[in-house]
Design a protein around this motif. Structure first.
Motif: not given
Length: 303
Positions: A157-178
């Motif tokens: 469980p201790l790894l998952w906040p960072f795993i979820l953050t990585f997934i979220y950044v991968w999925k949404t950062s391109g949208y915000y960059s526009v």
């Protein structure tokens, strides 16, 4: 009478605004009546007006134990990571893309960065499972080939906040960059020309021109994100984590908690009490951060 005259004068503008206004009324204001369920022993047969009132009894279900502290912390902590790293990464991507002078490579890179935003969370969850599966996952296979002990990812469980953050950044950062790229494109070239005449390097131009002029947009996006800081991304977290009790310690948020409460107990009142608490805390967060935004930049505050 002035309202009638204004409606007659700008009837076409009001007609254009009407669909959005109707959508807001139907999906934002009318559902507010549903919060009454938090104070009722709700019955589908009796309906919203016929169900008996129980006062604050439904809130006892949530506040009697320590679960409310844990899931509130998980919600705020995860969303805090999403906001900081998501918007931060988007700014870096926008700045890097702005430095690319050739149009074709720039558009190709921008398309690849933006593409993950259109992938559903269900598809993302399957991709994550293929990569992190304890037995046949790609990552554990790679670790095995390097003679490193495989990791049971779905039991850590201790790894998952960072795993979820990585997934979220991968999925949404391109949208915000526009959004940031559009803002950068609107900055007058005279600023950069003057800076170049004064001998400013590209990094100095970014630091003293681009970033200060991006600040209002950054503040607005952060403020809008803080408004939903008590709302966990249900589609993401439940789609990826599901009902894996081993990960609830760090990934169980208010949305998933209330969903499980409704599904397992079938009590609409208790689940609605959790959602009302969530909405109230989100409102408080908006007021707090808006007051902070006013001190940083008066024009960037929402109200």
């Amino acid at each position: 009478m002035s309202i009638i005259r204004d409606l007659a004068k700008n009837k076409y503008l009001y007609a254009l605004a009407a669909p959005g206004f109707i959508f807001m009324i139907v999906f934002a204001y009318l559902p507010l009546w549903g919060h009454l369920i938090a104070f009722q022993k709700f019955s589908i047969h009796k309906g919203l007006l016929g169900s008996p009132w129980v006062g604050f009894d439904n809130f006892k279900f949530f506040f009697q134990g320590d679960n409310w502290i844990k899931i509130t912390w998980n919600t705020v902590y995860l969303n805090g990571l999403f906001i900081v790293f998501g918007i931060g990464t988007a700014i870096v991507i926008a700045l890097c893309l702005n430095e690319v002078r050739r149009a074709i490579p720039k558009k190709i890179v921008q398309s690849f960065v933006f593409m993950p935003y259109f992938i559903s969370w269900l598809a993302v969850s399957m991709m994550v499972y293929i990569i992190l599966n304890s037995t046949t996952g790609l990552l554990n296979r790679l670790l095995g080939s390097l003679e490193i002990e495989p990791v049971s990812w779905y039991n850590e469980p201790l790894l998952w906040p960072f795993i979820l953050t990585f997934i979220y950044v991968w999925k949404t950062s391109g949208y915000y960059s526009v959004i940031f790229l559009a803002t950068i494109a609107g900055i007058s070239g005279e600023y950069y020309e003057s800076a170049r005449i004064d001998g400013a390097t590209r990094l100095q131009q970014i630091r003293f021109i681009t970033l200060p002029l991006l600040r209002p947009v950054i503040l607005v996006l952060v403020l809008l994100s803080v408004g939903r800081i008590f709302y966990g991304d249900f589609g993401m977290i439940y789609g990826i984590v599901g009902d894996n009790g081993n990960l609830f310690e760090t990934t169980d948020v208010i949305d998933t908690y209330s969903y499980r409460a409704l599904r397992q107990l079938g009590n609409f009142g208790m689940s609605s009490a959790v959602v009302l608490y969530q909405s109230a805390m989100g409102l408080v967060a908006v007021f707090i951060f808006n007051s902070i935004a006013k001190k940083i930049d008066k024009d960037s505050a929402l109200f």
